[in-house]
Design an enzyme around this catalytic site. Structure first.
Site, short mmCIF file in Angstrom:
data_model
loop_
_atom_site.label_atom_id
_atom_site.label_comp_id
_atom_site.label_asym_id
_atom_site.label_seq_id
_atom_site.Cartn_x
_atom_site.Cartn_y
_atom_site.Cartn_z
CD GLU A 188 -3.64 -5.82 4.24
OE1 GLU A 188 -4.32 -4.92 4.36
OE2 GLU A 188 -2.26 -5.73 4.19
CD GLU A 237 -2.99 -1.09 2.20
OE1 GLU A 237 -2.93 -0.05 3.00
OE2 GLU A 237 -4.00 -1.94 2.41
C1 FCB Z 1 -4.24 -1.89 5.39
C2 FCB Z 1 -3.11 -2.30 6.09
C3 FCB Z 1 -3.03 -3.34 7.02
C4 FCB Z 1 -4.35 -3.10 8.09
C5 FCB Z 1 -5.75 -2.99 7.37
C6 FCB Z 1 -6.81 -2.88 8.10
O1 FCB Z 1 -4.50 -0.61 5.01
O2 FCB Z 1 -2.17 -2.80 4.97
O3 FCB Z 1 -1.97 -3.40 7.59
O4 FCB Z 1 -3.97 -2.00 9.03
O5 FCB Z 1 -5.54 -1.97 6.30
#
Ligand code: FCB
Length: 458
Positions: free
Chosen positions: A361, A166
């Protein structure tokens, strides 16, 4: 359980990151990262929380790997702490620091779980921030050197390498909004950080690929969403375009097309900012990728006017305001928008073809209530996961090449500026005792994977 249609080769995983779970911040030669420093700034992190102990994973790693194995996932995505492996961000490898990831890799392989390494999940060595941080070009070269230290030691056993997690958050939340480490508020610095993060990705990928003696998968993980205009007003369309430009295209265009989007360059110029790209940089950034990691949490609507109807913000820049969606929300106050994940994935397939995607994620924080045994019956999180997995299946049916899905997160952990208040785990952590207890969502995820494996015939 909603029906799922995924091939047997589809990867199922869980994800974490170093600073959010490891603790042991001053052990075995680790030096502070920007997050250790930021956590000490009064008011920066909710309740003054910090990652000094976190989930104490550094000392409980073998048990945590056993926990991962018990879920039946085939992949574990974790990150390596730069200041553990290369204290201060320069110089030789720290043997004691890299040894931890060496043991973790072996432990995972012994458990039949594939390690998926993220090299940078936000923990920049503080010394490199003191020297200018990501807005400073040299940091990209430092990152590539560090990547090689890890690659040299683990690439015989680790197949998948994600450079950055990110970069949007590193650049915008860290250097423009100031709500993440290092907490700066400077548009020019944020824009320079975007470019140097991408450059660091390209340099590291080129060097790792050149040094590889077996086949590897190289990638980057972006947090992507959908940016829709809140109404049909031209100002709202313009705001959505700007948000999409700075959120998605400013990363994917250089990575996939070797150019920055002209409208983004124009928007930045209007605000007196410029991407500090030099000759050859875009070729480096556009080095071939094998996989795109997508982190998805929610889609957004944008308005080009503030609550008073003005289209110019207090900073004199055009307003790009996120408008709350009328949807159920998570504890982060994030709207729940699974159908927008489908739309995002189909769009990526169309606009940036030929790139396999893994959802690195996806997940949700809710205000969990654990019973006396530590069990959390989280129907809400289970439904969130089920709906988003179904959204991935829908995108695949429309042709998108999605190869895997990783839940964020394996266990409750340090949620950055929100400290320990927001719980994203599918496993509950009692921070007083460090007891881990799979939540209902973890058991559901385990059963989904098992069911799917059992029914997938080829
Ligand atoms: C993302 C991050 C991760 C976590 C989630 C909820 O932005 O990569 O580390 O904090 O959000």
């Amino acid at each position: 359980m909603k029906p799922v249609a995924f091939p047997a080769s589809f990867r199922w995983g869980v994800a974490t990151s170093a600073y959010q779970i490891e603790g042991a911040v001053a052990e075995d030669g680790r030096t502070p990262s920007i997050w250790d420093t930021f956590c000490r700034v009064p008011g920066a992190v909710r309740d003054g929380d910090h990652g000094d102990v976190a989930c104490d994973h550094y000392h409980r790693m073998p048990q945590d790997v056993a926990l991962i194995k018990s879920l039946g996932v085939d992949t574990y995505r974790f990150s390596v702490a730069w200041p553990r492996v290369q204290p201060g961000g320069r110089g030789p490898v720290n043997p004691a620091g890299i040894a931890f990831y060496d043991r973790l890799t072996d432990e995972l392989l012994d458990a039949g779980v594939e390690p998926w390494v993220t090299l940078y999940h936000w923990d920049l060595p503080q010394e490199l921030e003191d020297a200018g941080g990501w807005p400073h070009r040299d940091t990209a070269h430092r990152f590539a050197d560090y990547a090689m230290l890890v690659f040299d030691r683990l690439s015989d056993r680790v197949g998948t390498w994600t450079t950055l997690n990110e970069p949007w958050c590193s650049a915008w939340l860290g250097y423009q909004a100031g709500v993440h480490a290092p907490g700066r508020r400077d548009l020019g610095a944020a824009v320079a950080a975007v470019h140097h993060l991408l450059l660091g990705h390209g340099l590291a990928t080129q060097r790792m690929r050149a040094a590889a003696i077996r086949e590897h998968t190289f990638g980057i993980t972006l947090n992507l969403g959908t940016a829709d205009p809140a109404t049909d007003a031209p100002a709202d369309h313009a705001a959505a375009r700007r948000a999409d430009g700075m959120g998605l295209r400013v990363f994917l265009d250089p990575l996939r097309k070797g150019t920055y989007p002209q409208d983004v360059l124009d928007d930045l110029a209007e605000q007196g900012a410029e991407l500090p790209s030099r000759d050859g940089d875009l070729d480096t950034i556009a080095t071939p990728l094998d996989v795109l990691g997508v982190n998805f949490y929610f889609g957004q609507d944008f308005s080009g006017t503030d609550e008073q109807g003005s289209s110019t913000g207090v900073d004199g820049h055009p307003v790009v305001r996120q408008v709350p969606l009328d949807r159920p929300r998570t504890a982060m106050d994030w709207p729940i928008t699974p159908e927008r994940l489908t739309r995002l994935l189909v769009r990526l397939h169309e606009d940036y073809p030929g790139l396999p995607i893994v959802i690195t994620e996806n997940g949700a924080a809710f205000d969990d209530a654990a019973d006396d045994a530590g069990f959390v019956s989280d129907e809400n999180r289970t439904a969130y996961l089920a709906d988003h997995i179904a959204a991935v299946a829908a995108a695949r049916e429309q042709g998108a090449d999605i190869r895997g899905y990783f839940a964020w997160s394996l266990m409750d952990n340090f949620e950055w500026a929100e400290g320990y208040a927001k719980r994203f785990g599918i496993v509950h952590v009692n921070y007083a005792t460090q007891q881990r207890t799979p939540k209902r969502s973890a058991l559901w995820f385990r059963d989904l994977i098992a069911h799917h494996r059992g029914s997938a015939s080829g």
